[in-house]
Design an enzyme around this catalytic site. Structure first.
Site, PDB file in Angstrom:
ATOM      1  CB  SER A 131      60.387 104.009 -43.191  1.00  0.00           C
ATOM      2  OG  SER A 131      59.179 104.552 -42.742  1.00  0.00           O
ATOM      3  CG  HIS A 153      64.577 101.354 -42.651  1.00  0.00           C
ATOM      4  ND1 HIS A 153      64.424 101.447 -44.010  1.00  0.00           N
ATOM      5  CD2 HIS A 153      63.314 101.336 -42.144  1.00  0.00           C
ATOM      6  CE1 HIS A 153      63.127 101.488 -44.302  1.00  0.00           C
ATOM      7  NE2 HIS A 153      62.451 101.418 -43.196  1.00  0.00           N
ATOM      8  CD  GLU A 165      67.423 100.920 -46.459  1.00  0.00           C
ATOM      9  OE1 GLU A 165      67.446 100.987 -47.686  1.00  0.00           O
ATOM     10  OE2 GLU A 165      66.626 101.564 -45.757  1.00  0.00           O
ATOM     11  CG  ASN A 203      61.070 102.940 -47.776  1.00  0.00           C
ATOM     12  OD1 ASN A 203      60.628 101.916 -48.288  1.00  0.00           O
ATOM     13  ND2 ASN A 203      60.926 103.207 -46.489  1.00  0.00           N
TER      14      ASN A 203
HETATM   15  N1  3HC Z   1      56.696  85.928 -39.597  1.00  0.00           N
HETATM   16  C1  3HC Z   1      57.412  84.843 -39.905  1.00  0.00           C
HETATM   17  N2  3HC Z   1      57.456  84.295 -41.123  1.00  0.00           N
HETATM   18  C2  3HC Z   1      56.731  84.881 -42.093  1.00  0.00           C
HETATM   19  C3  3HC Z   1      55.959  86.032 -41.868  1.00  0.00           C
HETATM   20  C4  3HC Z   1      55.963  86.557 -40.550  1.00  0.00           C
HETATM   21  N3  3HC Z   1      55.266  87.655 -40.213  1.00  0.00           N
HETATM   22  N4  3HC Z   1      55.360  86.393 -43.026  1.00  0.00           N
HETATM   23  C5  3HC Z   1      55.756  85.504 -43.939  1.00  0.00           C
HETATM   24  N5  3HC Z   1      56.563  84.586 -43.377  1.00  0.00           N
HETATM   25  C6  3HC Z   1      57.191  83.450 -44.015  1.00  0.00           C
HETATM   26  C7  3HC Z   1      56.250  82.280 -44.233  1.00  0.00           C
HETATM   27  O1  3HC Z   1      56.160  81.475 -43.088  1.00  0.00           O
HETATM   28  C8  3HC Z   1      56.939  81.551 -45.372  1.00  0.00           C
HETATM   29  O2  3HC Z   1      58.036  80.789 -44.877  1.00  0.00           O
HETATM   30  P1  3HC Z   1      58.659  79.563 -45.723  1.00  0.00           P
HETATM   31  O3  3HC Z   1      59.283  80.135 -46.955  1.00  0.00           O
HETATM   32  O4  3HC Z   1      59.659  78.963 -44.782  1.00  0.00           O
HETATM   33  O5  3HC Z   1      57.480  78.698 -46.038  1.00  0.00           O
HETATM   34  C9  3HC Z   1      57.511  82.687 -46.202  1.00  0.00           C
HETATM   35  O6  3HC Z   1      57.547  83.835 -45.337  1.00  0.00           O
HETATM   36  C10 3HC Z   1      56.651  83.008 -47.374  1.00  0.00           C
HETATM   37  O7  3HC Z   1      55.355  83.337 -46.900  1.00  0.00           O
HETATM   38  P2  3HC Z   1      54.010  82.889 -47.607  1.00  0.00           P
HETATM   39  O8  3HC Z   1      54.220  81.567 -48.277  1.00  0.00           O
HETATM   40  O9  3HC Z   1      52.888  83.018 -46.652  1.00  0.00           O
HETATM   41  O10 3HC Z   1      53.709  84.021 -48.639  1.00  0.00           O
HETATM   42  P3  3HC Z   1      54.633  84.623 -49.729  1.00  0.00           P
HETATM   43  O11 3HC Z   1      55.447  83.598 -50.405  1.00  0.00           O
HETATM   44  O12 3HC Z   1      53.707  85.482 -50.525  1.00  0.00           O
HETATM   45  O13 3HC Z   1      55.637  85.579 -48.921  1.00  0.00           O
HETATM   46  C11 3HC Z   1      56.196  87.705 -48.118  1.00  0.00           C
HETATM   47  C12 3HC Z   1      55.172  86.596 -48.088  1.00  0.00           C
HETATM   48  C13 3HC Z   1      57.482  87.254 -47.404  1.00  0.00           C
HETATM   49  C14 3HC Z   1      55.580  88.864 -47.364  1.00  0.00           C
HETATM   50  C15 3HC Z   1      56.510  88.037 -49.632  1.00  0.00           C
HETATM   51  O14 3HC Z   1      55.318  88.226 -50.326  1.00  0.00           O
HETATM   52  C16 3HC Z   1      57.377  89.249 -49.794  1.00  0.00           C
HETATM   53  O15 3HC Z   1      58.588  89.202 -49.650  1.00  0.00           O
HETATM   54  N6  3HC Z   1      56.734  90.400 -50.121  1.00  0.00           N
HETATM   55  C17 3HC Z   1      57.420  91.667 -50.287  1.00  0.00           C
HETATM   56  C18 3HC Z   1      57.618  92.289 -48.934  1.00  0.00           C
HETATM   57  C19 3HC Z   1      58.359  93.579 -49.026  1.00  0.00           C
HETATM   58  O16 3HC Z   1      58.717  94.074 -50.092  1.00  0.00           O
HETATM   59  N7  3HC Z   1      58.586  94.153 -47.858  1.00  0.00           N
HETATM   60  C20 3HC Z   1      59.221  95.454 -47.766  1.00  0.00           C
HETATM   61  C21 3HC Z   1      58.161  96.461 -47.626  1.00  0.00           C
HETATM   62  S1  3HC Z   1      58.845  98.078 -47.497  1.00  0.00           S
HETATM   63  C22 3HC Z   1      59.176  98.235 -45.885  1.00  0.00           C
HETATM   64  O17 3HC Z   1      58.932  97.396 -45.051  1.00  0.00           O
HETATM   65  C23 3HC Z   1      59.842  99.527 -45.504  1.00  0.00           C
HETATM   66  C24 3HC Z   1      59.023 100.345 -44.583  1.00  0.00           C
HETATM   67  O18 3HC Z   1      59.832 101.419 -44.197  1.00  0.00           O
HETATM   68  C25 3HC Z   1      57.760 100.906 -45.217  1.00  0.00           C
END
Ligand code: 3HC
Length: 302
Positions: A131, A153, A165, A203
């Site tokens: 990342s 990514h 990405e 990022n």
């Molecule tokens: N595996 C499978 N499905 C998952 C999951 C996982 N690990 N985590 C969440 N889900 C699914 C749930 O089952 C649910 O599915 P549905 O819509 O079919 O019901 C859906 O995601 C939504 O989950 P929740 O209802 O439990 O909770 P939220 O609505 O709060 O969603 C989230 C959780 C998807 C994590 C959401 O909060 C989100 O998109 N957050 C932002 C995440 C983000 O920005 N990620 C990028 C981070 S930066 C990065 O990764 C880069 C690295 O380089 C640092």
């Protein structure tokens, strides 16, 4: 360019998520893709298997409306299609694509790819899920594979996040880029092309945003709770910046920012990625976010 055997090295959250997303994608199942997840110990592989199991169970529960038999069948069929191995060289020797998702450390990544370069077939493509590290620097460890070395990514949680990405170095061949783009599409994800610059696209924007949120609270301009509410309800983000930092991991966030800040030269807006005091303090106390039970917020004991 045909990619039918993929190995993912590193069975942590990201590697396990990538393996799952390839093994579960209908277009790739139809192409009979073979997926291998690799890590150095059986314990780590077992942990990767557990991560995949939990994620698939979550998807199945929704997909089959609580039908335990159908859910079990779905989870088992995908999990059993993934091979789990501790010998990265052996896995690489039978791969068309190797995706690395190990610790975020340049030396460790270069060492891995140097070894794999001697074992993988000539045509095999190498990709890193880094990342924050430059792809061209990691690719230097290979002898004659720089035209087949890219960044792929993914985002956490990988099975849920649609974006990948595709990082294109100056040396990457057009054929390889097109092949990777097709793989991403077959994974039912969306690929965006980006240059090999710090933070690529997401990022480069997300990290300064999270750090500015921390600085805003350090200045006493608002509480972290209100900042999170504001960004969710006012900007439509699924998580506020403090919830997101805890989710990504405060150590990861600090590591990325420190790396960029120290590397410094050539990075426009260097001050935007200076690690804020309260972030450094929490990491020093072992409060790394959700995974450690506490970060900006408390999640109860782990
Ligand atoms: N595996 C499978 N499905 C998952 C999951 C996982 N690990 N985590 C969440 N889900 C699914 C749930 O089952 C649910 O599915 P549905 O819509 O079919 O019901 C859906 O995601 C939504 O989950 P929740 O209802 O439990 O909770 P939220 O609505 O709060 O969603 C989230 C959780 C998807 C994590 C959401 O909060 C989100 O998109 N957050 C932002 C995440 C983000 O920005 N990620 C990028 C981070 S930066 C990065 O990764 C880069 C690295 O380089 C640092």
């Amino acid at each position: 360019m045909s990619i039918s055997r993929v190995s993912i090295v590193g069975a942590g959250l990201m590697g396990a998520g990538i393996a799952q997303s390839i093994a579960a994608a209908p277009a790739l199942v139809a192409k009979k893709i073979q997926v291998t997840l690799v890590d150095v110990t059986q314990d780590r592989l077992d942990n990767g298997k557990k991560i995949i199991h939990q994620s698939l169970a979550r998807i199945a529960k929704k997909k089959f409306d609580g039908d335990a038999a159908k859910s079990g069948e779905f989870v088992d069929s995908i999990l059993s299609s993934i091979a789990f191995k501790t010998d990265a060289g052996a896995a690489a020797s039978e791969s068309d694509l190797i995706i690395e998702a190990i610790v975020e450390n340049l030396d460790a990544k270069q060492k891995l790819f140097r070894d794999l370069d001697t074992r993988a077939p000539k045509h095999a493509i190498f990709a890193s899920n880094t990342s924050s590290l430059p792809i061209a620097e990691i690719a230097k460890s290979t002898l004659s594979r720089r035209d087949r070395f890219a960044g792929l990514h993914f985002f956490n949680p990988v099975p849920q996040m649609k974006l990948v990405e595709i990082v294109r170095t100056k040396e990457l061949s057009q054929d390889v880029f097109v092949g990777l783009k097709q793989l991403v599409k077959d994974m039912d994800k969306v690929g965006v092309e980006c240059k090999d610059t710090p933070g690529f696209i997401v990022n480069r924007l997300l990290v300064p945003y999270m750090l500015e949120a921390v600085r805003l609270v350090e200045r006493g301009d608002a509480t972290k709770e209100d900042v999170d509410i504001a960004m969710k309800l006012g900007a439509g983000y699924p998580m506020g910046p403090f919830e997101l930092a805890d989710y990504v991991g405060l150590d990861t966030t600090q590591f990325i920012t420190e790396g960029w800040y120290k590397a410094g030269k050539g990075l426009q807006g260097k001050e935007l990625v200076q690690p804020p005091e309260s972030l450094v303090k929490l990491v020093g106390e072992g409060k790394l976010g959700r995974k450690s039970g506490a970060g900006f917020y408390d999640y109860g004991k782990k």
